[in-house]
Design a protein around this motif. Structure first.
Motif, PDB file in Angstrom:
ATOM      1  N   TYR A 176       0.867  -1.280   0.131  1.00  0.00           N
ATOM      2  CA  TYR A 176       0.243   0.002  -0.029  1.00  0.00           C
ATOM      3  C   TYR A 176       0.870   1.292  -0.108  1.00  0.00           C
ATOM      4  O   TYR A 176       0.598   2.137  -0.867  1.00  0.00           O
ATOM      5  N   ALA A 177       2.007   1.245   1.043  1.00  0.00           N
ATOM      6  CA  ALA A 177       2.571   2.366   0.925  1.00  0.00           C
ATOM      7  C   ALA A 177       3.739   2.777  -0.156  1.00  0.00           C
ATOM      8  O   ALA A 177       3.664   3.768  -0.744  1.00  0.00           O
ATOM      9  N   ARG A 180       1.221   4.468  -3.272  1.00  0.00           N
ATOM     10  CA  ARG A 180       0.699   5.497  -3.006  1.00  0.00           C
ATOM     11  C   ARG A 180       1.451   6.737  -2.866  1.00  0.00           C
ATOM     12  O   ARG A 180       2.653   6.361  -2.503  1.00  0.00           O
ATOM     13  N   GLU A 187       0.454   7.700   3.166  1.00  0.00           N
ATOM     14  CA  GLU A 187       0.457   6.256   2.703  1.00  0.00           C
ATOM     15  C   GLU A 187       1.109   5.506   3.781  1.00  0.00           C
ATOM     16  O   GLU A 187       0.902   4.197   3.968  1.00  0.00           O
TER      17      GLU A 187
END
Length: 269
Positions: A176-177, A180, A187
């Motif tokens: 995810y980080a 994003r 994020e």
């Protein structure tokens, strides 16, 4: 040096793992020396200062604004979402039974447990049993290497260091980080919340440091012992424990004298 892996670095880690796999599957004996102690103590002092200034107060605030049930739900969510790390490492450790069981646990908690907020799998006799790439390397015979303390990471070793990039690549929080680019680095918030929950869980154990002469040694030895139990699935052989607790290169009488002097000084306050 960035701990965020690039595809090239991940390939290098996996290549290293293949070399280790080819070398055999005998677990190397644990080390008891600390050749990087001078550096480690500086990093320990830095981490301790950062913890007292920012990390611990944040964890305390988290405990104050949440209930035990809320914290358990949050902990369930993070334990479930990070389960791919365990499943892949079960496969790399040639543990098909554990890989299948943990895949089932992940599927049940993600569905019946409402995205992992609840833990029905444990009631179905599928308890949480996590593992990581450091344990994988150990089970395939890679020596532990020197004990190492990293800034804002804490205790690790030359071997366990490689679980940082490898497991990050398997971690949905890392995915995810990495994919994003939000304002104010938002994020990173899920990962930061996860770290705060870990620190909050550690608040109850702080009393163990009361009366400890040298907290650095306490943390170092506790880390090594915990990793030993991780590697041997909670049942390390007696001779391995004796190896870790060996005192051949330690002046026990001197340590006892220092501990008694510390306790006397602390009792006189």
């Amino acid at each position: 040096m960035s701990l965020i892996p690039t595809p090239a670095s991940v390939r290098a880690v996996l290549l290293s793992a293949c070399v280790v796999l080819a070398a055999g599957c005998t677990i190397a004996k644990p080390r008891t020396d600390d050749p990087w102690e001078h550096f480690n103590r500086k990093m320990y002092a830095f981490n301790d200062a950062a913890d007292k200034a920012v990390i611990r107060p944040t964890a305390v605030a988290y405990r104050k604004i949440t209930t035990a049930d809320m914290r358990r739900i949050v902990a369930n969510f993070f334990a479930n979402i990070r389960m791919p790390i365990t499943i892949v490492n079960d496969i790399l450790q040639v543990e098909p039974r554990l890989a299948l069981r943990n895949t089932g646990r992940f599927a049940i908690n993600t569905t019946l447990g409402f995205a992992g907020l609840f833990d029905p799998a444990s009631k179905l006799h599928m308890p949480l049993q996590e593992t990581d790439f450091g344990v994988t390397l150990a089970k395939w015979g890679l020596p532990e290497g020197p004990y190492l303390v990293l800034p804002l990471v804490g205790s690790t070793s030359a071997r366990d260091f490689w679980r940082l990039p490898a497991d990050h690549y398997l971690d949905p929080l890392g995915w995810y980080a990495d994919h994003r680019d939000l304002a104010l680095n938002a994020e990173q918030v899920p990962s930061m919340v996860y770290l705060v929950t870990l620190r909050a869980r550690g608040l109850d154990a702080e009393g163990l440091l009361d009366g400890v002469y040298d907290p650095y040694v306490f943390y170092r030895d506790a880390y090594r012992q915990r990793r030993l139990y991780d590697i041997y699935d909670g049942q390390p052989p007696a001779e391995v424990i004796e190896q870790l607790q060996g005192t051949g290169d330690v002046d026990v009488d001197q340590l006892l004298d220092e501990q008694r002097a510390f306790e006397k000084k602390d009792g006189d306050k």
